[in-house]
Design an enzyme around this catalytic site. Structure first.
Site, PDB file in Angstrom:
ATOM      1  N   CYS A 281      49.980  67.678 107.532  1.00  0.00           N
ATOM      2  CA  CYS A 281      48.794  67.562 106.701  1.00  0.00           C
ATOM      3  C   CYS A 281      49.157  67.495 105.230  1.00  0.00           C
ATOM      4  O   CYS A 281      50.314  67.570 104.850  1.00  0.00           O
ATOM      5  CB  CYS A 281      47.912  68.786 106.904  1.00  0.00           C
ATOM      6  SG  CYS A 281      47.564  69.140 108.617  1.00  0.00           S
TER       7      CYS A 281
ATOM      8  N   GLY B  29      47.240  62.660 106.299  1.00  0.00           N
ATOM      9  CA  GLY B  29      46.280  63.049 107.325  1.00  0.00           C
ATOM     10  C   GLY B  29      45.014  62.249 107.226  1.00  0.00           C
ATOM     11  O   GLY B  29      44.438  62.143 106.146  1.00  0.00           O
TER      12      GLY B  29
ATOM     13  N   ASN C  17      49.678  73.298 105.730  1.00  0.00           N
ATOM     14  CA  ASN C  17      50.497  72.215 106.255  1.00  0.00           C
ATOM     15  C   ASN C  17      51.705  72.862 106.909  1.00  0.00           C
ATOM     16  O   ASN C  17      52.453  73.577 106.259  1.00  0.00           O
ATOM     17  CB  ASN C  17      50.938  71.277 105.126  1.00  0.00           C
ATOM     18  CG  ASN C  17      51.959  70.238 105.573  1.00  0.00           C
ATOM     19  OD1 ASN C  17      52.790  69.807 104.784  1.00  0.00           O
ATOM     20  ND2 ASN C  17      51.926  69.839 106.818  1.00  0.00           N
ATOM     21  N   GLY C  18      51.863  72.604 108.195  1.00  0.00           N
ATOM     22  CA  GLY C  18      53.000  73.187 108.894  1.00  0.00           C
ATOM     23  C   GLY C  18      52.575  73.707 110.238  1.00  0.00           C
ATOM     24  O   GLY C  18      51.495  73.369 110.736  1.00  0.00           O
TER      25      GLY C  18
ATOM     26  N   TYR D 128      60.339  59.307 106.315  1.00  0.00           N
ATOM     27  CA  TYR D 128      59.135  58.603 106.757  1.00  0.00           C
ATOM     28  C   TYR D 128      57.836  59.081 106.120  1.00  0.00           C
ATOM     29  O   TYR D 128      56.992  58.278 105.733  1.00  0.00           O
ATOM     30  CB  TYR D 128      58.990  58.743 108.282  1.00  0.00           C
ATOM     31  CG  TYR D 128      57.634  58.292 108.783  1.00  0.00           C
ATOM     32  CD1 TYR D 128      57.329  56.933 108.883  1.00  0.00           C
ATOM     33  CD2 TYR D 128      56.638  59.220 109.121  1.00  0.00           C
ATOM     34  CE1 TYR D 128      56.076  56.519 109.304  1.00  0.00           C
ATOM     35  CE2 TYR D 128      55.385  58.798 109.544  1.00  0.00           C
ATOM     36  CZ  TYR D 128      55.120  57.449 109.638  1.00  0.00           C
ATOM     37  OH  TYR D 128      53.882  57.034 110.044  1.00  0.00           O
TER      38      TYR D 128
END
Ligand code: AMP
Length: 490
Positions: free
Chosen positions: A5, A32, A106-107, A249
């Site tokens: 995210c 996201g 995020n994670g 990426y």
């Protein structure tokens, strides 16, 4: 639950935070696309707007106007195959005796279930199965007994896994990065305040200046008047576990993460790819957009030396760089398609070759990674159908052999083409004339990092966290969570 995210937090000197938060979320949209949300606090009350969909669809002008206050956080959530569930959309917001909390995460926590069971046993009611709510409840409980800094520290000592968090506690905005710094988070200065964001591109969008990355294990507390921030190094660790795949990426090429510009790292990876496994072909072309920076570095290095590493003669023009595949910008990332059939169709919808750049030529196709192998199989076929004589694949990362538990939605082991196949078997399956990946050492070199300071779980199968059923590459252990029943006098 794997969540990949984007998070942001902003504290300004009087100006409403909603719009800058909204713009920052736009800048983080690539992190996201499933849901978007903002939570603000105006000093008296917390406001929240969270909806499914892209940032532009989730918010109208009216929504932004109701989000009062000069402090707030935002979140964009990545679609994970299967459960598309509003209860997991973020920021998570809740009011406790200890004040209002908003949380963007995020994670991915490795021990969320253990903590949830313990807290549920103590009477906490959960509304989602997400790990963000677990962090919120744990923090809220600690805040009943301790000040903010100690409460955050205690939560950090209990949760195990990857997390970059932005938090509002009433109108105070905080940022926290897990002790191994797995997911990115940085601090930016604006004209009238400070911002915390997953990527520096969000700071650029707000005309701000990147101050620095949040350090692994650090808590950053933005001042309510937008004039500065305080830093607390709450947990020290000997080594970090930065995710290399952010650079390969996931992150925007124009972001600076942990000190390096993503675009430059990708170009350097491309250069190393030429040095390690260059092949002389008529043209080099990227898979757009993921392979673009890699292919430009690869072609640049190919212009300097031959595939054998010798300097090129003056009359040797080297390898031609061509944008031979055109991308339809209106098709989302192929990963959003839940079935293999849909994924295959999506590749064809997304990319179309320019015949004249490939017809009768030998082609090197460059991409950042192969996950399931769908994209490469389709593209090799497509280029051959368009008249390419040979198609050589070069990949700017090592083979992905194991799933990501740390926040990148990759695929299961069964789906990963490299999980149980050799490079030659993969070459055969994608029907390329040759295939080569980049080495793990080249990745560490390009990131100017020690291997031991990176999370390489998806390419080595050894993780920097203590994950059930998986090997670790360092000494780590989860905190003990006491599951003993509570008594009336507890
Ligand atoms: P695949 O077709 O499954 O082999 O996936 C490879 C393609 O997906 C490459 O073009 C990558 O740029 C892209 N990719 C790699 N990792 C991810 C990810 N976690 N989510 C979405 N796309 C990805």
């Amino acid at each position: 639950m794997t969540e990949k995210c984007g998070v942001v937090g902003i504290s300004l000197d009087g100006r409403a935070a909603a719009r800058p938060l909204y713009y920052a979320l736009y800048a983080l949209q690539h992190r996201g696309q499933e849901s978007a949300g903002i939570v603000t606090h105006d000093g008296f009350q917390q406001h929240s707007h969270v909806e499914m969909g892209l940032v532009g669809d989730a918010f109208g002008l009216d929504d932004l106007e109701t989000l009062n206050g000069s402090a707030g956080i935002g979140h964009v959530r990545y679609p994970t195959a299967g459960s598309v569930d509003t209860s997991c959309a973020q920021p998570f917001s809740v009011s406790f005796k200890s004040g209002s909390l908003g949380l963007s995460h995020n994670g991915n926590l490795v021990n969320a279930d253990e903590i949830r069971d313990e807290l549920a046993g103590k009477g906490h009611a959960f509304t989602s199965d997400g790990d963000t709510e677990v962090i919120a409840h744990d923090l809220a409980r600690n805040l009943l007994e301790e000040d903010l800094i100690r409460a955050v520290k205690r939560t950090m000592q209990r949760i195990h896994g990857s997390y970059a968090l932005t938090i509002t506690h009433d109108d105070t905005v905080l940022g926290v990065r897990d002790p191994q710094g797995n997911r990115p988070l940085c601090i930016g200065k604006l004209e009238d305040g400070y911002v915390l964001a997953s990527e520096s591109a969000a700071i650029d969008t707000l005309d701000g200046e990147l101050v620095r990355d949040v350090r692994p294990g650090e808590l950053v507390v933005l001042h309510d008047d937008g004039q500065g921030f305080d830093s607390y190094q709450l947990i020290e660790t000997e080594s970090t576990a930065h995710c290399f795949f952010e650079h390969v990426y996931f992150a925007r090429p124009d972001s600076v993460i942990d000190g390096s510009l993503v675009y430059e790292v990708r170009r350097e990876l491309g250069r190393k790819l030429w040095e390690e496994s260059g092949v002389e072909t008529d043209v080099v072309m990227p898979v757009p957009d993921s392979g673009r920076a890699f292919a430009s570095g690869y072609a640049e290095a190919a212009g300097e030396t031959t595939a054998d590493g010798e300097p090129r003669d003056e009359d040797d023009e080297g390898v031609e760089f061509a944008e031979g595949l055109m991308k339809n910008r209106y098709v989302g990332r192929t990963f959003i398609m839940p079935t293999q059939d849909e994924r295959e169709r999506a590749v064809r919808l997304k990319l179309n070759p320019i015949r004249s750049t490939v017809e009768g030529k030998t082609v090197t196709l460059i991409d950042d990674s192969i996950v399931r192998g769908t994209t490469s199989t389709q593209l090799v076929q497509l280029l051959k159908d368009s008249g390419a004589e040979e198609v050589h694949m070069r990949i700017g990362a090592p083979p992905i052999v194991a799933p990501c538990y740390m926040g990148i939605d990759m695929a299961t082991r069964e789906e990963l083409i490299a999980a149980d196949k050799s490079v030659e078997e993969i070459r055969d399956e994608i029907a390329a004339d040759s295939l080569a990946y980049l080495s793990t050492d080249a990745v560490a070199d390009a990131l100017e990092s020690d291997r031991a300071d990176l999370c390489l779980g998806c390419v080595t199968g050894e993780y920097p966290y203590d994950i059930d059923g998986e090997e670790t590459d360092r000494e780590v252990s989860r905190p003990e969570i006491d599951q003993s029943p509570v008594h009336a006098d507890d």
